[in-house]
Design a protein around this motif. Structure first.
Motif, PDB file in Angstrom:
ATOM      1  N   VAL A 308     -16.025  -5.365  -1.632  1.00  0.00           N
ATOM      2  CA  VAL A 308     -15.034  -4.915  -0.812  1.00  0.00           C
ATOM      3  C   VAL A 308     -14.614  -3.508  -0.842  1.00  0.00           C
ATOM      4  O   VAL A 308     -14.765  -2.816  -1.898  1.00  0.00           O
ATOM      5  N   PHE A 309     -14.886  -2.799   0.348  1.00  0.00           N
ATOM      6  CA  PHE A 309     -14.672  -1.382   0.267  1.00  0.00           C
ATOM      7  C   PHE A 309     -13.407  -1.106   0.943  1.00  0.00           C
ATOM      8  O   PHE A 309     -13.018  -1.459   2.065  1.00  0.00           O
ATOM      9  N   ASN A 310     -12.310  -0.571  -0.158  1.00  0.00           N
ATOM     10  CA  ASN A 310     -10.985  -0.152   0.183  1.00  0.00           C
ATOM     11  C   ASN A 310     -10.769   1.112   0.335  1.00  0.00           C
ATOM     12  O   ASN A 310     -11.081   1.936  -0.661  1.00  0.00           O
ATOM     13  N   CYS A 311      -9.909   1.712   1.248  1.00  0.00           N
ATOM     14  CA  CYS A 311      -9.744   3.144   1.639  1.00  0.00           C
ATOM     15  C   CYS A 311      -8.450   3.134   2.016  1.00  0.00           C
ATOM     16  O   CYS A 311      -7.863   2.950   3.196  1.00  0.00           O
ATOM     17  N   MET A 312      -7.509   3.534   1.112  1.00  0.00           N
ATOM     18  CA  MET A 312      -6.086   3.923   1.388  1.00  0.00           C
ATOM     19  C   MET A 312      -5.843   5.482   1.383  1.00  0.00           C
ATOM     20  O   MET A 312      -6.124   6.061   0.450  1.00  0.00           O
ATOM     21  N   VAL A 313      -5.497   6.039   2.584  1.00  0.00           N
ATOM     22  CA  VAL A 313      -5.280   7.465   2.404  1.00  0.00           C
ATOM     23  C   VAL A 313      -4.066   7.881   3.440  1.00  0.00           C
ATOM     24  O   VAL A 313      -3.950   7.367   4.393  1.00  0.00           O
ATOM     25  N   GLY A 314      -3.487   8.918   2.844  1.00  0.00           N
ATOM     26  CA  GLY A 314      -2.247   9.401   3.735  1.00  0.00           C
ATOM     27  C   GLY A 314      -1.232   8.453   3.696  1.00  0.00           C
ATOM     28  O   GLY A 314      -0.166   8.748   4.656  1.00  0.00           O
ATOM     29  N   LEU A 315      -0.921   7.618   2.982  1.00  0.00           N
ATOM     30  CA  LEU A 315       0.248   6.574   3.015  1.00  0.00           C
ATOM     31  C   LEU A 315       1.344   7.568   2.261  1.00  0.00           C
ATOM     32  O   LEU A 315       1.067   8.462   1.316  1.00  0.00           O
ATOM     33  N   PRO A 316       2.484   7.553   2.743  1.00  0.00           N
ATOM     34  CA  PRO A 316       3.656   8.583   2.347  1.00  0.00           C
ATOM     35  C   PRO A 316       3.911   8.542   0.722  1.00  0.00           C
ATOM     36  O   PRO A 316       4.225   9.535   0.254  1.00  0.00           O
ATOM     37  N   HIS A 317       3.926   7.354   0.239  1.00  0.00           N
ATOM     38  CA  HIS A 317       4.071   7.089  -1.163  1.00  0.00           C
ATOM     39  C   HIS A 317       3.242   7.892  -2.203  1.00  0.00           C
ATOM     40  O   HIS A 317       3.265   8.123  -3.382  1.00  0.00           O
ATOM     41  N   MET A 318       1.916   8.084  -1.735  1.00  0.00           N
ATOM     42  CA  MET A 318       0.802   8.594  -2.293  1.00  0.00           C
ATOM     43  C   MET A 318       1.091  10.181  -2.352  1.00  0.00           C
ATOM     44  O   MET A 318       0.492  10.750  -3.487  1.00  0.00           O
TER      45      MET A 318
END
Length: 482
Positions: A308-318
């Motif tokens: 699994v390649f997971n990429c979370m970017v630019g989410l406000p809570h980050m």
């Protein structure tokens, strides 16, 4: 009583929330304790239960639940927690802080009475100035752009209308830092309320996790998650519990993006492994440089491991953005690996307007971003009553301001002109994974679609993209390929 009623109103914007627990873990007594910042010491999330995978419920938990898992949901406890936060927000001391902020920045008097007629005219004038700025930048007229920015600076206000606040973050960097320092004093409380009330992060995590778990073949013995930005690890408790129920092994590999993130990684690894042990899962969490990823995958190549390649970017809570080349390099590498390995790419983006397509000119790109953040600011503003202005300012400063910068927007557009930042250019040849109806219904319940301006829609050529929107404007997009 009024305060309690308001707290109940805020809670209604999210799914049932697991009560928070103060960590008494002995981890904080070890050698790493002194190196952790206040941002990383107490990550919080909420409880989200889903029946997507048969009769088993997979909760989306934060570290508080990992440290002190409790099967009992106490709404009254959570209301009290939010009530305490509301009291903090309304303290007289915060009024004094707000006055200090207002006296430090050079803006129009926020307490000045504005008539119903002049207010729309003022906003229209500011909108026209912003458009003129984008046009001048596109034509390379930098001196004209500087003049326009000076005109904009006369109309901006960090505690004014939405467009005034966005413009403040776009152009006033030094004074924004003062606001951030003031807001950081209450980061933990702000983060707790922000993640629980607003659905941005929970929507992205839940949608990606559901898609991942649905895609894991039953005959696979192991799941290997390569996470672009592990952060506090708040996305993975749901998956940990699900994998344990499936009797499979799990490895989480974190990509080392910053040289100074070691202390946070050690903390995150400790929490995730401890949580996994409560389900009898021997979790392995490791950290590597992106350049080492291909060799690591090759060494582990197995017909019975699902990658699994997971990429979370630019989410406000980050509260942070990542370099475009880091994201594109990760996706290119993921695509290369999946040509020879069974797996999936899950991608959650809170800045989808910057990455999902090419814009022919800077004004188009600028307006797309402006529309996106106006909707985001509006969704936050409507989540708070007027007397909690200080809370809204703190949250906007901590979680939105890092993404709103005129210089950064122009740099990203220049990158996009080289066709390196468009997401679609990096996943050509992969097959989109259709979002399930169950996943869609769960997401609609999460945002209480029909009861607010939030909505969920499915996009993509074969329905592989799920979008959280506000009044028709996209806020967060989650998509998947294999």
């Amino acid at each position: 009583m009024m305060m309690m009623m308001q707290s109940e109103h805020l809670i209604q914007t999210s799914w049932p929330i697991q009560p928070y627990f103060d960590s008494n873990s002995d981890y904080y007594e070890n050698e790493y304790h002194e190196t952790f910042s206040s941002i990383n010491s107490t990550p919080e999330n909420s409880m989200i239960s889903s029946g997507l995978y048969g009769c088993v419920e997979y909760p989306l938990l934060g570290y508080d639940q990992m440290q002190n898992p409790s099967p009992v949901y106490s709404e009254s406890q959570n209301i009290n927690s939010l009530d305490d936060v509301c009291r903090w927000l309304c303290d007289d001391d915060d009024d004094q802080e707000l006055e200090e902020i207002q006296s430090t920045v050079t803006v129009a008097d926020p307490m000045e009475e504005i008539s119903d007629v002049s207010e729309p005219e003022c906003q229209t004038g500011l909108q026209n100035l912003l458009q003129a700025y984008a046009d001048s930048m596109a034509m390379g007229q930098m001196e004209l752009a500087k003049v326009i920015v000076r005109c904009i600076s006369e109309k901006i206000n960090p505690v004014g209308q939405i467009l005034e606040r966005i413009s403040f973050n776009l152009f006033v960097e030094n004074q924004e830092e003062y606001l951030k320092q003031e807001s950081m004093r209450n980061f933990k409380k702000a983060f707790r309320v922000f993640y629980d009330i607003f659905p941005y992060g929970r929507f992205a995590h839940f949608t990606a996790n559901s898609t991942i778990l649905e895609a894991v073949p039953t005959h696979m013995e192991s799941v290997h998650i390569v996470d672009f930005d592990l952060g506090e690890g708040t996305q993975w408790p749901q998956v940990i519990e699900a994998i344990a129920q499936m009797n499979k092994s799990l490895i989480i590999t974190s990509i080392k993006l910053d040289q100074d993130q070691d202390s946070q990684f050690h903390q995150t690894r400790w929490h995730l492994c401890k949580y996994a042990r409560t389900f009898g899962l021997n979790l392995k969490v490791q950290e590597i440089e992106m350049e080492q990823l291909m060799n690591t995958i090759t060494e582990r190549k197995s017909q019975k491991e699902f990658t699994v390649f997971n990429c979370m970017v630019g989410l406000p809570h980050m509260g942070k953005t990542r370099k475009t080349n880091q994201v594109t390099n990760f996706l290119k590498l993921a695509k290369l690996v999946l040509t020879e390995n069974k797996g999936i790419i899950s991608f959650g983006d809170g800045e989808e307007g910057e990455r999902m397509g090419n814009h022919s000119n800077f004004p188009s790109f600028f307006n797309k971003n402006l529309t996106h953040y106006k909707a985001l600011y509006e969704s936050i503003e409507q989540g708070f009553p007027s007397y909690l202005k200080e809370a809204r300012i703190a949250m906007e400063t901590l979680f939105l301001a890092p993404f709103v910068s005129s210089k950064t927007w122009f740099q990203k557009w220049e990158e996009q002109r080289e066709n390196t930042s468009c997401l679609n250019n990096n996943i050509v040849g992969l097959k989109g994974i259709k979002m399930s109806k169950e996943n869609w219904n769960e997401a609609r319940e999460l945002v209480k679609e029909g009861e607010s301006s939030y909505g969920i829609r499915i996009e993509g050529e074969n329905g592989n993209e799920m979008v959280l929107e506000w009044s028709g404007v996209s806020l967060v997009k989650v998509c998947a390929w294999m």
